[in-house]
Structure formats: C-alpha cells, structure tokens
Design a protein around this motif. Structure first.
Motif, PDB file in Angstrom:
ATOM      1  N   GLN A  89      -9.398  12.237   9.416  1.00  0.00           N
ATOM      2  CA  GLN A  89      -9.608  12.156   7.635  1.00  0.00           C
ATOM      3  C   GLN A  89      -8.335  11.156   7.283  1.00  0.00           C
ATOM      4  O   GLN A  89      -6.947  11.720   7.625  1.00  0.00           O
ATOM      5  N   LEU A  90      -8.416  10.234   6.634  1.00  0.00           N
ATOM      6  CA  LEU A  90      -7.654   9.911   6.313  1.00  0.00           C
ATOM      7  C   LEU A  90      -6.460  10.284   4.755  1.00  0.00           C
ATOM      8  O   LEU A  90      -6.822  10.554   4.025  1.00  0.00           O
ATOM      9  N   LEU A  91      -5.288  10.364   5.668  1.00  0.00           N
ATOM     10  CA  LEU A  91      -4.581  10.951   4.170  1.00  0.00           C
ATOM     11  C   LEU A  91      -3.423   9.501   3.119  1.00  0.00           C
ATOM     12  O   LEU A  91      -3.307   9.893   2.601  1.00  0.00           O
ATOM     13  N   HIS A  92      -3.302   8.896   4.201  1.00  0.00           N
ATOM     14  CA  HIS A  92      -2.432   7.136   3.906  1.00  0.00           C
ATOM     15  C   HIS A  92      -2.268   6.103   4.391  1.00  0.00           C
ATOM     16  O   HIS A  92      -2.283   6.275   6.084  1.00  0.00           O
ATOM     17  N   VAL A  93      -1.763   5.189   4.016  1.00  0.00           N
ATOM     18  CA  VAL A  93      -1.252   3.926   4.172  1.00  0.00           C
ATOM     19  C   VAL A  93      -0.672   3.362   3.943  1.00  0.00           C
ATOM     20  O   VAL A  93      -0.243   3.031   2.898  1.00  0.00           O
ATOM     21  N   LEU A  94       0.691   2.535   4.555  1.00  0.00           N
ATOM     22  CA  LEU A  94       1.356   1.683   4.241  1.00  0.00           C
ATOM     23  C   LEU A  94       1.565   0.932   5.285  1.00  0.00           C
ATOM     24  O   LEU A  94       1.178   1.025   6.101  1.00  0.00           O
ATOM     25  N   LYS A  95       2.543   0.379   4.850  1.00  0.00           N
ATOM     26  CA  LYS A  95       3.201  -0.899   5.848  1.00  0.00           C
ATOM     27  C   LYS A  95       4.382  -0.971   5.844  1.00  0.00           C
ATOM     28  O   LYS A  95       5.276  -0.350   5.362  1.00  0.00           O
ATOM     29  N   TRP A  96       4.885  -1.108   7.094  1.00  0.00           N
ATOM     30  CA  TRP A  96       5.894  -1.365   7.505  1.00  0.00           C
ATOM     31  C   TRP A  96       6.303  -2.447   7.425  1.00  0.00           C
ATOM     32  O   TRP A  96       6.074  -3.719   8.015  1.00  0.00           O
ATOM     33  N   LEU A  97       7.968  -2.613   6.709  1.00  0.00           N
ATOM     34  CA  LEU A  97       8.076  -4.306   6.202  1.00  0.00           C
ATOM     35  C   LEU A  97       9.478  -4.804   6.963  1.00  0.00           C
ATOM     36  O   LEU A  97      10.262  -4.069   7.542  1.00  0.00           O
TER      37      LEU A  97
END
Length: 202
Positions: A89-97
């Motif tokens: 299950q998805l826990l978190h989505v974030l970006k690598w800038l």
C-alpha cells in the motif's frame, strides 16, 4: 532481471527495506541507444516490472522505495497495478529536487511533457502493516541534492529510511548500480559506479 530474481528466491530472505530503480521505458534512453549504445541500458516493459516477486521478499514491517519517472502512465501503473500485485500500500510520495552547486534547481519546472528538474519517489509498506507504521515518513516533503553527472544515479536513501527499520536491517536494492553496506545488490550493473575513475584519490 525478473527471471534472475525468481531463480534467486530460494537464496533470498524477507527484507526490511527494498529500493527499486526500475529501468522504465523512456524516450531519452531510446534516443541515447541510437547514438551511443554503450551509454544506454536495457529497458523493461511495465508488464515485466510488475512480475518482480516483491510480495515474496517483504514482511509486515518492510518498506519499499520505488523511483519513478514523471510519466503519468508509469505512475498510474505503479499505483494501480504494481503495488496491489506486490501486496503493498502507498505510504508517501515525494520529489527529489536536483540542485546545482549553488543550491538552485538545475532547471526551471516546465510544462508537462518537458524534462523536469525532479524525480518522484514512492514509499510503500505491506498491505497488512500496522496502521501507524512509519507514518512519520510523510513529514518529509522533498529531498534535495546535487545530482551525479552519471545518468540515473540516485541519492542513497538508507540514512533516512534506516530510522524506521529494526537494528541490523536486511536491505535489498534491485537494479543496483553501486554497492552499499547492509545491502544485497542485484542488477546488471552493480559495479558500474564503483569504478575508481569516478573518484579523486586523496
């Protein structure tokens, strides 16, 4: 690669952390392959990637970190096909800038369809994980670093995600391009970024 991992299953354990940097199909690598074959890599279809036996390599307190391109098609496949197939299950989505040496984004954020100065990281956990397991990961909204000059070289995640793992965790990296302590590394290029020519000697 999928068949290789399936053959290795009897020798593998359940891991606390799995990092996956899939060789997604993309136009840049297809163009690169036409110009300089040695700089490209073998891409896999979404169907092939979905068949990775991730569900057999995790337990209820495992974390799985998956790098994804900015393609909405790949992201939708990851969320709607891969995660259910892998019992996640998805826990978190974030970006690598990606930043330059002056601490600024390497390029401006452009319209959809244009190359962006960031990549997406999806963090997932077992479908039967405790409801509060690793939820504080969501407090991290973005990762920042100066990228390597080598295409697709991702920043290491262990120093951050290791905080949510048990002592002496067992970690696995799939499609690995360099070796890390505490990790079992599987890929076609696991020594690629270990080349001494990439480092300055002191």
């Amino acid at each position: 690669m999928v068949k290789t991992i399936q053959r290795l299953l009897p020798e593998l354990c359940q891991f606390d952390l799995i990092v996956i940097d899939p060789p997604w199909r993309n136009k840049y690598i297809r163009r690169l392959k036409r110009v300089r074959q040695e700089l490209s890599y073998q891409m896999l279809s979404n169907e092939e990637l979905r068949n990775l036996p991730i569900s057999q390599l995790i337990h209820k307190h495992s974390l799985v970190a998956i790098w994804c391109t900015n393609s909405s098609q790949h992201q939708t496949a990851l969320l709607e096909e891969f995660l259910p197939e892998w019992n996640l299950q998805l826990l978190h989505v974030l970006k690598w800038l990606k930043l330059n040496i002056n601490g600024e984004p390497i390029s401006s954020i452009s319209n959809a369809g244009q190359k962006q100065p960031f990549e997406m990281l999806f963090i997932a956990r077992h479908q039967e994980a405790d409801v509060d397991f690793a939820t504080s990961i969501r407090q991290v909204e973005m990762l920042f670093s100066v990228p390597s000059i080598i295409h697709s070289h991702k920043p290491p995640l262990y120093a951050w995600l290791g905080e949510y793992l048990q002592n002496e965790p067992k970690c696995l990296e799939i499609f690995a391009r360099y070796l890390q302590p505490s990790f079992t590394s599987i890929g076609l290029e696991v020594l690629k970024l270990m080349d001494e020519r990439l480092y300055s000697k002191t």
